[in-house]
Scaffold this motif. Structure first.
Motif, short mmCIF file in Angstrom:
data_model
loop_
_atom_site.label_atom_id
_atom_site.label_comp_id
_atom_site.label_asym_id
_atom_site.label_seq_id
_atom_site.Cartn_x
_atom_site.Cartn_y
_atom_site.Cartn_z
N ARG A 26 50.32 21.39 67.84
CA ARG A 26 51.65 21.48 68.05
C ARG A 26 52.42 20.12 67.69
N ILE A 27 53.55 20.07 67.08
CA ILE A 27 54.48 19.21 66.60
C ILE A 27 55.75 19.64 67.27
N ALA A 28 56.53 19.02 68.40
CA ALA A 28 57.51 19.66 68.93
C ALA A 28 58.75 18.67 68.63
N GLY A 29 59.98 19.19 68.26
CA GLY A 29 60.99 18.09 68.08
C GLY A 29 62.25 18.63 68.53
N PHE A 30 62.14 19.27 69.97
CA PHE A 30 63.54 19.86 70.19
C PHE A 30 64.42 18.94 70.65
N ASN A 31 64.17 17.78 70.94
CA ASN A 31 65.10 16.51 71.39
C ASN A 31 65.23 15.45 70.34
N PHE A 38 64.94 22.26 62.20
CA PHE A 38 63.69 22.67 62.68
C PHE A 38 63.31 22.35 64.17
N LEU A 39 62.61 23.05 64.93
CA LEU A 39 62.33 22.58 66.27
C LEU A 39 61.07 22.32 66.58
N ALA A 223 55.17 13.80 58.86
CA ALA A 223 55.79 12.50 58.57
C ALA A 223 57.60 12.74 58.63
N LEU A 224 58.36 11.81 59.58
CA LEU A 224 59.81 12.21 59.39
C LEU A 224 60.10 11.08 58.52
N LEU A 225 60.87 11.60 57.31
CA LEU A 225 61.46 10.70 56.09
C LEU A 225 62.77 10.24 56.60
N PRO A 252 74.22 20.69 70.89
CA PRO A 252 73.30 20.21 71.84
C PRO A 252 72.06 21.33 71.78
N VAL A 253 70.94 20.80 72.38
CA VAL A 253 69.70 21.89 72.15
C VAL A 253 69.13 21.99 73.58
N VAL A 254 69.07 22.92 74.30
CA VAL A 254 68.47 23.11 75.63
C VAL A 254 67.31 24.19 75.56
N HIS A 255 66.10 23.91 75.69
CA HIS A 255 65.07 24.55 75.60
C HIS A 255 64.18 24.91 76.84
N TYR A 256 63.94 26.18 76.92
CA TYR A 256 63.21 26.59 78.15
C TYR A 256 62.03 27.53 77.47
N GLY A 257 61.01 27.56 77.32
CA GLY A 257 59.84 28.28 77.00
C GLY A 257 60.33 28.92 75.55
N PRO A 258 60.58 30.29 75.57
CA PRO A 258 60.81 30.84 74.44
C PRO A 258 62.26 30.91 74.06
#
Length: 282
Positions: A26-31, A38-39, A223-225, A252-258
């Motif tokens: 996994r690669i996560a980018g929520f914040n 993309f998240l 890779a982030l370009l 704003p992005v608030v993430h909790y599980g699904p």
């Protein structure tokens, strides 16, 4: 003269598990605003039945779109709205969760290799409480562009200019403009992609390695370009690279599980609605 994008950061995928013990990277980018729209990107890859046989039993989502792309394998999608779809090798499926969906993704295959990806895209605030939607794209509907010097470019979502030719994928109705493509290249293949300057862009190498400017992207890295109007990719060996490009969502992005919403209060409401069976009434 065009401004060319370069690699600004390399992020290695992290081993974890999800669903009923399915092993993923996994690669996560929520914040991270550079990921937007993309998240998260999950890579599912195994030749061991035990690593994937449990699949992803029924679970909820709100506020996101999921795009699942299968290189090798066979899964079945079911959701509370009555949709049933099969995801075969080379195909994809898209779901916009909106206000709420309960779905499952279970393997139909009993053995053999599994290799695929699930990509989470954010939904803008205006779409987070719309009606859920689903569509699958069988392998023969995925747009393919093949050239001797380029290799194979498969367009799943959005559009892209590759070596001066526009290639359009079958999925065009994401919440914000976004492109997802798969570049499968032989050693020495190269491609020049024109990119809207204000879009974010990322590359994930799932096989081999490619050179972007002066830096190299290796298998298992995202890779982030930098911003720019074009990017040149050069395959150093037999390679496979997912290309992500899209209009950022500056919210704003608030993430909790699904669940992915814009505030803690909206997350709490999503949890309450799911626990109270509200999702099943949509």
């Amino acid at each position: 003269m065009s401004t060319y994008r370069e690699i600004r950061q390399l992020i290695p995928a992290q081993a974890t598990s999800d669903g009923d013990g399915v092993k993923i990277r996994r690669i996560a980018g929520f914040n991270d605003a550079r990921f937007s729209p993309f998240l998260m990107v999950d890579e599912l890859k195994s030749d061991q039945r035990a690593d994937y046989v449990g699949g992803f039993p029924p679970h909820p989502h709100r506020g996101i779109e999921t795009l699942t792309y299968m290189l090798q394998g066979h899964f079945q999608h079911r959701d509370h709205m009555g949709n049933v779809g099969e995801l075969r090798s080379g195909g994809a499926q898209w779901m916009a969760a909106g206000r709420g969906v309960i779905h499952s993704e279970m393997p139909i295959m009993e053995n053999g290799d599994l290799h695929g990806f699930q990509i989470w895209l954010n939904q803008p605030a205006k779409d987070k409480m719309i009606e859920a939607k689903y569509h699958d794209f069988q392998p023969e509907t995925i747009t393919e562009h093949r050239e001797t010097t380029l290799g194979l470019l498969r367009l799943i979502a959005g559009s892209i200019m590759a070596d001066g030719k526009e290639v359009q994928g079958p999925l065009t109705h994401t919440g914000v403009p976004a492109t997802v493509a798969d570049w499968q290249a032989n050693p020495g293949n190269q491609v020049m992609l024109e990119t809207p300057k204000h879009y974010n862009m990322m590359l994930y190498a799932y096989k081999g390695s490619i050179k972007v400017g002066k830096r190299v992207l290796m298998q298992g890295e995202m890779a982030l370009l930098s911003q720019g109007e074009a990017v040149e990719l050069f395959a150093q060996d037999t390679s496979g690279v997912l290309i992500f490009m899209g209009q950022p969502i500056n919210e704003p992005v608030v993430h909790y599980g699904p669940f992915v919403m814009n505030s803690v209060q909206e997350i709490e409401q999503a949890i309450q609605d799911y626990n109270n069976g509200v999702f099943e009434t949509y």
